[in-house]
Design an enzyme around this catalytic site. Structure first.
Site, short mmCIF file in Angstrom:
data_model
loop_
_atom_site.label_atom_id
_atom_site.label_comp_id
_atom_site.label_asym_id
_atom_site.label_seq_id
_atom_site.Cartn_x
_atom_site.Cartn_y
_atom_site.Cartn_z
N LYS A 35 0.84 -1.20 0.00
CA LYS A 35 0.00 0.00 0.00
C LYS A 35 0.88 1.25 0.00
CE LYS A 35 -0.31 -0.22 5.05
NZ LYS A 35 -1.11 -0.71 6.19
N TYR A 244 16.53 30.56 7.88
CA TYR A 244 15.35 31.30 8.36
C TYR A 244 15.37 31.42 9.87
CZ TYR A 244 12.90 30.89 3.85
OH TYR A 244 12.52 30.99 2.54
C1 LIG Z 1 -0.40 -1.69 6.92
C2 LIG Z 1 -1.04 -2.97 7.29
C3 LIG Z 1 -0.28 -4.16 7.35
C4 LIG Z 1 1.23 -4.15 7.29
O1 LIG Z 1 1.71 -3.72 8.55
P1 LIG Z 1 3.26 -3.62 8.90
O2 LIG Z 1 3.27 -3.20 10.32
O3 LIG Z 1 3.82 -2.56 7.99
O4 LIG Z 1 3.88 -4.94 8.66
C5 LIG Z 1 -0.95 -5.36 7.53
N1 LIG Z 1 -2.30 -5.38 7.69
C6 LIG Z 1 -3.05 -4.26 7.69
C7 LIG Z 1 -4.52 -4.35 7.88
C8 LIG Z 1 -2.45 -3.02 7.50
O5 LIG Z 1 -3.20 -1.90 7.50
#
Ligand SMILES: *Cc1c(COP(=O)(O)O)cnc(C)c1O
Length: 350
Positions: A35, A244
């Site tokens: 994702k 700045y």
């Molecule tokens: C983002 C996510 C993961 C992966 O989690 P990590 O901590 O990055 O391994 C797995 N399951 C769900 C539902 C998530 O939202």
């Protein structure tokens, strides 16, 4: 070029996937969470490299991400959508064979009406109160849903990065109560849950951050190096200020390098006067505030050496080190790495 270089080691990502895969039993499949453009590192490149390594089940947050990924990796692999089936997603889900993780009775109804017979999964809430059906809701619909044959029944742990947290066992118990006997493959664990041990593995795991070299997977191989080019170097007299707000004043003769990257590139302003950059193994402190496109760094101690690049991320300072200084987590450091970096891939699939 004033473009900073983000080096991404695909071999390190596949090695991390293999290591997490090896951490669960042979009957447990290991998916890959890609994702948010694979946590900012490039979902297409990452997914293709992981496919070569043997991954067959990918997870994204939104159907749009799944659609892009499907075009890049072809028909075979499964693509699960955590956000489920939202209004307007029907064509993408149906035409590209995405598997929405249905989160509510409303989503179940939408999916069964729009795409009868199309694959789906179910997401259950075991206490995080973020996504998924709650126990009572699930109890009311499970006898209708299960005969339709969900591809996956999953939930998500809220505290898996803290192995001793009582929430882990509590959610495991609730997940078992909600799913024992369902027949469909089950999934509870992301990176943290994999490390909690076999009780948490079920049929399929869903690591994300561990693939990209972040905590809580302490043995992960580092994946990224971020090298920022020097645009200009100048010498300051004692009493002169930098950047700045005049937030840093030279106490002695000082050589300052101005680098091309700033908060528009995900280098948060909280790092102002706080962080070091690296010239090889030598620390060089950031002086003054982070600007939108520029950083100013003390290189006095480097003397007459040629200084063309300094590293913000690399072997001496990983994403979690930077996160600790910035008051955030590695996930946020990675996903904030901006679109202006030239992304260079190394390893198999580059
Ligand atoms: C983002 C996510 C993961 C992966 O989690 P990590 O901590 O990055 O391994 C797995 N399951 C769900 C539902 C998530 O939202």
């Amino acid at each position: 070029m004033a473009r900073a270089d983000l080096h991404i080691d695909l071999d390190a990502i596949t090695a991390n996937w293999r290591a997490l895969d090896a951490a669960s039993g042979a009957s447990v499949q290991t998916g890959a969470v890609v994702k948010a453009d694979a946590y900012g590192l490039g979902a297409v490149k990452v997914a293709r490299a992981l496919l070569d390594a043997g991954a067959r089940r990918f997870f994204v947050a939104q159907a749009e991400e799944g659609a892009e990924l499907r075009q890049a990796i072809g028909e075979g692999p499964e693509i699960y959508v955590f956000g489920g089936h939202m209004a307007g997603d029907g064509d993408m889900i149906g035409n590209l064979r995405l598997v929405p993780m249905l989160n509510s009775v409303e989503q179940l109804t939408r999916h069964f009406e729009a795409l009868p017979g199309a694959p789906f999964g179910v997401q259950l809430d075991t206490g995080m109160n973020r996504l998924g059906m709650e126990p009572a809701e699930w109890a009311a619909v499970r006898d209708i849903v299960l005969p339709a044959g969900p591809e996956l029944v999953m939930s998500h742990l809220a505290c898996a990065d803290e192995p001793d947290h009582p929430m882990n066992a509590r959610q495991l118990k609730t997940f078992r109560q909600m799913t024992d006997g369902v027949g469909a493959p089950r999934s509870l664990s992301a990176t943290g849950g994999i490390l909690l041990g076999p009780d948490y593995h079920f049929a399929l795991t869903r690591p994300g951050i561990g693939l990209y070299g972040g905590r809580p997977f302490a043995d992960a191989r580092p994946v990224v190096r971020l090298s920022l080019p020097v645009i200009q170097i100048r010498d300051l007299q004692p009493g002169e200020t930098v950047g700045y707000g005049n937030s840093w004043t030279a106490q002695a003769p000082t050589r300052i390098a101005t680098l091309s990257a700033g908060y528009a590139d995900g280098i948060t302003r909280h790092l102002s006067n706080q962080v070091d950059l690296w010239h090889g193994d030598t620390r060089c402190p950031l002086r003054g505030r982070v600007s939108m496109d520029l950083l100013t760094v003390d290189i006095t101690h480097l003397g007459a050496q040629s200084v063309q690049y300094l590293d913000l991320l690399g072997p001496d300072q990983g994403v979690d080190d930077l996160a600790d200084i910035a008051g955030t987590i590695g996930y946020e450091i990675l996903t904030q790495l901006g679109p202006r970096y030239a992304r260079h891939y190394a390893g198999q699939g580059a």
